[in-house]
Motif scaffolding. Structure first.
Motif, PDB file in Angstrom:
ATOM      1  N   LYS A 167       0.273   1.081   4.460  1.00  0.00           N
ATOM      2  CA  LYS A 167       0.313   1.750   3.166  1.00  0.00           C
ATOM      3  C   LYS A 167       1.088   0.928   2.146  1.00  0.00           C
ATOM      4  O   LYS A 167       0.658   0.777   0.997  1.00  0.00           O
ATOM      5  N   ASP A 168       2.232   0.382   2.559  1.00  0.00           N
ATOM      6  CA  ASP A 168       3.036  -0.426   1.644  1.00  0.00           C
ATOM      7  C   ASP A 168       2.292  -1.680   1.207  1.00  0.00           C
ATOM      8  O   ASP A 168       2.357  -2.073   0.036  1.00  0.00           O
ATOM      9  N   ARG A 169       1.569  -2.294   2.135  1.00  0.00           N
ATOM     10  CA  ARG A 169       0.813  -3.496   1.788  1.00  0.00           C
ATOM     11  C   ARG A 169      -0.294  -3.184   0.780  1.00  0.00           C
ATOM     12  O   ARG A 169      -0.472  -3.912  -0.213  1.00  0.00           O
ATOM     13  N   LEU A 170      -1.021  -2.102   1.066  1.00  0.00           N
ATOM     14  CA  LEU A 170      -2.111  -1.740   0.153  1.00  0.00           C
ATOM     15  C   LEU A 170      -1.581  -1.313  -1.212  1.00  0.00           C
ATOM     16  O   LEU A 170      -2.148  -1.660  -2.246  1.00  0.00           O
ATOM     17  N   ILE A 224      -2.240   6.653   6.077  1.00  0.00           N
ATOM     18  CA  ILE A 224      -2.229   5.612   7.102  1.00  0.00           C
ATOM     19  C   ILE A 224      -0.789   5.214   7.414  1.00  0.00           C
ATOM     20  O   ILE A 224       0.162   5.722   6.806  1.00  0.00           O
ATOM     21  N   GLN A 225      -0.607   4.296   8.372  1.00  0.00           N
ATOM     22  CA  GLN A 225       0.721   3.851   8.779  1.00  0.00           C
ATOM     23  C   GLN A 225       1.483   3.281   7.586  1.00  0.00           C
ATOM     24  O   GLN A 225       0.902   2.700   6.668  1.00  0.00           O
ATOM     25  N   SER A 226       2.784   3.470   7.620  1.00  0.00           N
ATOM     26  CA  SER A 226       3.620   3.116   6.476  1.00  0.00           C
ATOM     27  C   SER A 226       3.542   1.633   6.117  1.00  0.00           C
ATOM     28  O   SER A 226       3.538   1.274   4.938  1.00  0.00           O
ATOM     29  N   ASP A 227       3.465   0.761   7.132  1.00  0.00           N
ATOM     30  CA  ASP A 227       3.423  -0.665   6.816  1.00  0.00           C
ATOM     31  C   ASP A 227       2.100  -1.037   6.144  1.00  0.00           C
ATOM     32  O   ASP A 227       2.068  -1.816   5.186  1.00  0.00           O
TER      33      ASP A 227
END
Length: 259
Positions: free
Chosen positions: A173-176, A168-171
């Motif tokens: 992905k970072d949150r998850l 998924i999108q990097s932002d």
């Protein structure tokens, strides 16, 4: 007074296995000589429920956080295949070791238990074949698999879920990833808290065993513990280091020193 004495032992500098051993001895003495000790049986039942409570969260968060931290899909496919293969292989080896030791040492000989305390349970149907086993690994409802504690289905879903996070999108992905990592650390801290209650839990479990069995429980428990210790020693000192060396070509001694 007994649970308070166990709590006092937990506050000492004794190592955890020494605390558990003392709790076992006290549980047997108090359970054997004092009938009122039945009131402490729920302590063991609660401890077992607490342990079961954290199994699924540990498996789910550890696998998802591990898979989602990988960047290449090739690495993820290899990790997924190795995870399922390793789980099935080590489980099979553990079962074989357990069967050999149990039939050799025979820890249950001479032990009797009150049949009224045994509740009939539904028989588990064995998989008819490889295809049926694959069907069982793939959960129809992941939430239901988590609730029922279906380990292979949980592993399968966790790998797919972790892989999906990497795509998924990097932002997002970072949150998850941040959320899953924080959740995993929280679960591990909770696990440590529950493990600290082991002396109290063992105390209640021994009392329950004394009240539901005959007076020869100590020799039987001794043989049972010996069987478990031998099995764990073989698995920890022989099987796992051998598998580690075979797949990584790294000395197990060097690995243990780095832990």
């Amino acid at each position: 007074m007994e649970p308070f004495f166990i709590f006092f032992i937990m506050q000492t500098r004794l190592k955890s296995h020494h605390q558990i051993l003392i709790a076992m001895i006290l549980g047997y003495i108090i359970g054997y000589f004092f009938d009122f000790s039945k009131i402490f049986i729920p302590l063991g039942d609660i401890f077992i429920r607490l342990l079961k409570m954290i199994i699924v969260p540990i498996i789910f968060t550890s696998i998802v956080s591990g898979v989602s931290s990988l960047s290449k899909s090739q690495n993820i496919r290899i990790l997924g295949l190795k995870t399922i293969s390793y789980y099935m292989l080590t489980s099979l080896i553990a079962i074989i070791i357990g069967l050999i030791l149990t039939n050799t040492i025979k820890p249950g000989i001479g032990f009797s238990i009150n049949s009224d305390s045994i509740k009939a349970k539904e028989l588990i149907e064995a998989p008819a074949g490889l295809l049926d086993m694959i069907y069982r690994i793939i959960p129809l409802n992941p939430i239901e698999a988590l609730v029922k504690g279906d380990i292979l289905s949980i592993i399968f879903f966790s790998i797919l879920f972790g892989f999906s996070i990497t795509r998924i999108q990097s932002d997002y992905k970072d949150r998850l990833n941040s959320f899953i990592s924080a959740l995993h650390e929280t679960i591990m801290y909770l696990t440590g808290m529950i493990i600290k209650l082991a002396p109290i839990g063992v105390f209640g479990l021994i009392i329950k065993a004394v009240h539901h069995s005959s007076s020869n429980i100590i020799p039987s428990i001794g043989l049972y513990m010996l069987t478990i210790l031998i099995g764990l020693a073989i698995h920890l000192l022989v099987i796992l280091p051998s598998l580690f060396w075979f797949f990584t070509n790294i000395s197990p001694r060097k690995h243990y020193k780095a832990m």
